[in-house]
Design a protein around this motif. Structure first.
Motif, PDB file in Angstrom:
ATOM      1  N   THR A  63      39.306 156.533  44.017  1.00 53.90           N
ATOM      2  CA  THR A  63      40.774 156.406  43.922  1.00 53.90           C
ATOM      3  C   THR A  63      41.157 155.663  42.654  1.00 53.90           C
ATOM      4  O   THR A  63      42.126 156.021  41.991  1.00 53.90           O
ATOM      5  N   VAL A  74      40.958 158.101  39.843  1.00 52.54           N
ATOM      6  CA  VAL A  74      42.061 159.072  39.868  1.00 52.54           C
ATOM      7  C   VAL A  74      43.356 158.403  39.419  1.00 52.54           C
ATOM      8  O   VAL A  74      44.063 158.905  38.535  1.00 52.54           O
ATOM      9  N   ALA A  75      43.634 157.240  40.019  1.00 55.96           N
ATOM     10  CA  ALA A  75      44.866 156.533  39.674  1.00 55.96           C
ATOM     11  C   ALA A  75      44.898 156.247  38.181  1.00 55.96           C
ATOM     12  O   ALA A  75      45.875 156.546  37.482  1.00 55.96           O
ATOM     13  N   SER A  87      45.008 151.715  48.486  1.00 58.77           N
ATOM     14  CA  SER A  87      43.754 152.331  48.929  1.00 58.77           C
ATOM     15  C   SER A  87      42.819 151.287  49.535  1.00 58.77           C
ATOM     16  O   SER A  87      42.096 151.590  50.479  1.00 58.77           O
ATOM     17  N   LEU A 126      48.563 151.295  43.560  1.00 58.24           N
ATOM     18  CA  LEU A 126      47.740 152.337  44.179  1.00 58.24           C
ATOM     19  C   LEU A 126      46.402 151.782  44.659  1.00 58.24           C
ATOM     20  O   LEU A 126      45.925 152.110  45.745  1.00 58.24           O
ATOM     21  N   MET A 127      45.806 150.924  43.829  1.00 61.67           N
ATOM     22  CA  MET A 127      44.536 150.321  44.234  1.00 61.67           C
ATOM     23  C   MET A 127      44.719 149.500  45.503  1.00 61.67           C
ATOM     24  O   MET A 127      43.908 149.551  46.433  1.00 61.67           O
ATOM     25  N   VAL A 146      34.756 155.225  47.881  1.00 60.64           N
ATOM     26  CA  VAL A 146      36.120 155.744  47.978  1.00 60.64           C
ATOM     27  C   VAL A 146      37.038 155.000  47.016  1.00 60.64           C
ATOM     28  O   VAL A 146      37.837 155.604  46.293  1.00 60.64           O
ATOM     29  N   LEU A 147      36.881 153.694  46.956  1.00 58.49           N
ATOM     30  CA  LEU A 147      37.741 152.890  46.081  1.00 58.49           C
ATOM     31  C   LEU A 147      37.500 153.228  44.614  1.00 58.49           C
ATOM     32  O   LEU A 147      38.444 153.317  43.827  1.00 58.49           O
TER      33      LEU A 147
END
Ligand SMILES: Nc1ncnc2c1ncn2[C@@H]1O[C@H](COP(=O)(O)OP(=O)(O)O)[C@@H](O)[C@H]1O
Ligand SMILES: [Mg+2]
Lengths: 328, 327
Positions: free
Chosen positions: B19, B22-23, B297, B293-294, B15-16
């Motif tokens: 994300t 994407v970020a 998440s 963002l990281m 998941v990380l």
């Protein structure tokens, strides 16, 4: 012996609804003595559970007792308020429900649930309560009770769970047990074991048992006396051998004829035509008359004769006479 | 159990990675930071030199791999705006946000569970109905409006509490805290309420619904039939069963408190990471934005993991061990 453990006298339970007052229990009377099992039988919706819930004081709103008496060893309990009733529940009267899978709290161990009940009602120490909890599990036939006391309900099979439920109902040593369809949710093979267990506990401890079921086979197997309910009323009340072998009320007779085990399997099963009336459409006169092949004008007009707890057997104007119904 | 945890951790890492991707890729197209950093008088040589310095001339995949490699070590590069390491800036700002989130999270949890139980047990009472009606208001009012209303009443009209900032903070070296001074504590009150109110009403409504559901269960009826006290039935039997489903959603709510803090921090000029993020967006400060963002998440994933483990702790049916009696 002294008087009965439980006496129900002309009990009426009513439910007010927008379209009028319903009477799921209508002038029901019976006694249960110590060490006796009274079977309460009837079709679904006959008011069996309502009667049991009324006795134990757990009627769901808006249903409530509007007339009659409930006496526990002679003391009236129908008028008791919440806290006084709570003290009686578990301590002097226990209840067993239909589904052992949902009757036990999934997040508490069997031992926790037993000890909390014991500690609530009996003046014993925590250690003594634990000892009694183990003894209670042993008494209902749970193997290795000492090890199983820390188990959670999901770690037991259905039949074992119903044994745990019975242990819970009995652990504070009540005088009366109301068992509402205790075997209905179980496998047939397990049903007989649970019935045998109930019978044994009833005999050994002298507990009075009200065994609610729609299964005539269970009644024939376990009960000493039978109360047959129809549309909230008692249709017939008597010793099990007589009622099963020699039903007086046409409804009971029909019920027997439609039960394989009770009719001995050597007769063709017959069904009673029609269905039990809904509570908002109970006919005048005897509630059974639209389905009754013996019905006459009187049954349509006059209410059925009241059943006297002591002598009369069937609430019927024209009861079945013994020799005409007994099979060859 | 161990296998389960390993599987969950592996999922979390995946998941990380996603994300992060994407970020990172989003920000690569948001705008050109070089434009902002150099101003009007710049030569193409200046631009190229800066692009090279920032690694912006390299292929996308290389940039992403570098970003990840550095991120794992807690290094998010230099802020385009402040020219300082992003990790330094974040760790300066993080205590303010975490303290705010912790206080409002605790408030939301305690208030939500307490009021949820109350409104379930006394569901026909006047108090419960008043609370339920008020909670509708709480859910429907936007956060910034609640903040502004609170500022208006308690800061402007009554003058009891400050309307912005963190008050006096104590520097512990690695952490700055507002818990140790009166002005710091006072400054926490309004932002914490603003941030926690929405979550509290959500938790309350959830607890109430679940509790009403549980109170209808057979084992509650059986507990009554055993003559247990209402207290034991409500708090021992019903509450524990209520909490099982509540934990999941509540955990996610707590995660979103940190995310929602952006709005509250803006309204109250609270010097946390949310305010930092807003300022970073205005300046297209990509390293700061990506790091933020990281971080969010990572928090969500960590909270999820903890929630799953709590689930195990509270519900014995999920614990698989050798004692099962079979069916
Ligand atoms: N809240 C209620 N409103 C209207 N009728 C009800 C309500 N609760 C139960 N009843 C009716 O009461 C009757 C008796 O139900 P019950 O005692 O559960 O029957 P049994 O246990 O014999 O199957 C049923 O006809 C049922 O439909
Ligand atoms: Mg029933």
């Amino acid at each position: 012996m002294t008087g009965p453990v439980l006496s129900v006298r002309d009990l009426v339970v009513e439910i007010p609804t927008r379209r009028g007052v319903l009477r799921p229990v209508d002038r029901v009377s019976y006694d249960i003595a110590a060490g006796e099992i009274l079977g309460v039988v009837g079709e679904s919706g006959a008011g069996k559970s309502m009667t049991g819930n009324a006795v134990i004081g757990l009627l769901d709103r808006p249903a409530r007792i509007t007339a009659g008496e409930i006496l526990l060893t002679g003391e009236p309990i129908h008028g008791l308020n919440g806290e006084a009733l709570r003290r009686l529940r578990g301590r002097r009267m226990g209840m067993i429900f239909q589904d052992p899978l949902t009757s036990l709290n999934p997040l508490l161990t069997v031992g926790d649930q037993l000890t909390e009940t014991i500690l609530e009602h009996l003046p014993v120490s925590a250690a003594e309560a634990r000892k009694r909890a183990i003894a209670a599990l042993e008494e209902v036939g749970i193997p290795a009770a000492r090890q199983r006391i820390g188990s959670y309900p999901h770690e037991f099979s259905g039949g074992m769970r119903q044994r745990v439920v019975i242990a819970l109902a009995l652990c504070a040593e009540p005088e009366l047990i109301v068992a509402d369809e205790p075997t209905t949710a179980l496998d047939v093979s397990v049903q007989a074991q649970i019935i045998a267990l109930l019978k044994r506990l009833c005999r050994e401890r002298g507990v009075a048992v009200m065994l609610v079921t729609h299964d005539m086979g269970v009644i024939a197997e376990a009960a000493d006396r039978v109360a047959v309910m129809y549309a909230g009323r008692l249709a017939e009340l008597g010793p099990v051998r007589e009622v099963v072998g020699n039903a007086r009320h046409p409804y009971t007779a029909g019920l027997m004829a439609s039960t394989p085990s009770a009719s001995g399997g050597h007769r063709r099963l017959r069904q009673i035509p029609g269905a039990m009336p809904r509570l908002d459409a109970v006919p005048d006169g005897c509630p059974f008359h639209p389905r009754c092949e013996r019905a006459e004008a009187r049954c349509r007009q006059a209410p059925e004769p009241m059943l006297q707890t002591c002598d009369g057997r069937a609430a019927c104007w024209f009861p079945v006479v013994a020799d005409e119904e007994v099979p060859a | 159990m161990l296998a389960y945890i390993i599987r969950r951790v592996a999922q979390s890492v995946l998941v990380l990675l996603i994300t992060g991707f994407v970020a990172f890729s989003m920000f690569s197209y948001v705008g050109d930071p070089v434009e902002n950093m150099l101003g009007q008088e710049r030569t193409q040589a200046d631009v190229d030199r800066l692009r090279e310095q920032l690694g912006l001339d390299q292929p996308f995949v290389v940039q992403y791999a570098k970003f990840l490699g550095q991120a794992v070590q807690g290094n998010f590069g230099l802020s385009y705006r402040q020219g300082r390491p992003v990790s330094d800036i974040l760790s300066e700002r993080l205590p303010a946000t975490l303290e705010l989130a912790a206080v409002s999270g605790l408030m939301a949890l305690a208030g939500g569970i307490g009021l949820g139980i109350f409104t379930a047990i006394r569901r026909r009472g006047v108090g419960a109905n008043v609370i339920m009606t008020l909670s509708l208001v709480g859910v429907s009012l936007p956060t910034f409006l609640i903040g502004i209303l609170l500022i208006y009443v308690f800061a402007v009209q009554l003058g009891w509490l400050p309307s912005f900032g963190r008050g006096e903070v104590t520097d512990l070296g690695w952490w700055t805290t507002g818990f140790l001074t009166v002005s710091g504590l006072k400054a926490l009150v309004l932002p914490a309420i603003t941030l926690g109110l929405y979550q509290m009403t959500l938790i309350m409504r959830l607890v109430r619904t679940e509790m009403l559901e549980v109170l209808r269960m057979d084992y509650i009826r059986f507990a009554r039939a055993r003559g247990l006290r209402e207290r034991a039935i409500n708090f021992r039997h019903a509450l524990k069963n209520t909490l099982v489903p509540v934990i999941t959603i509540t955990g996610l709510q707590l995660g979103s408190i940190i995310a929602f803090a952006i709005i509250t921090e803006t309204v109250f000029q609270w010097p946390g990471v949310g305010l930092l993020f807003i300022n970073a967006i205005q300046f297209v400060d990509i390293p700061v934005m990506a790091a933020y963002l990281m971080m969010i998440s990572v928090m969500f994933v960590a909270i999820n993991l903890v929630v799953d483990l709590l689930y195990f702790a509270i519900d014995p049916r999920l614990r698989v061990d050798g004692r099962s009696g079979g069916h």
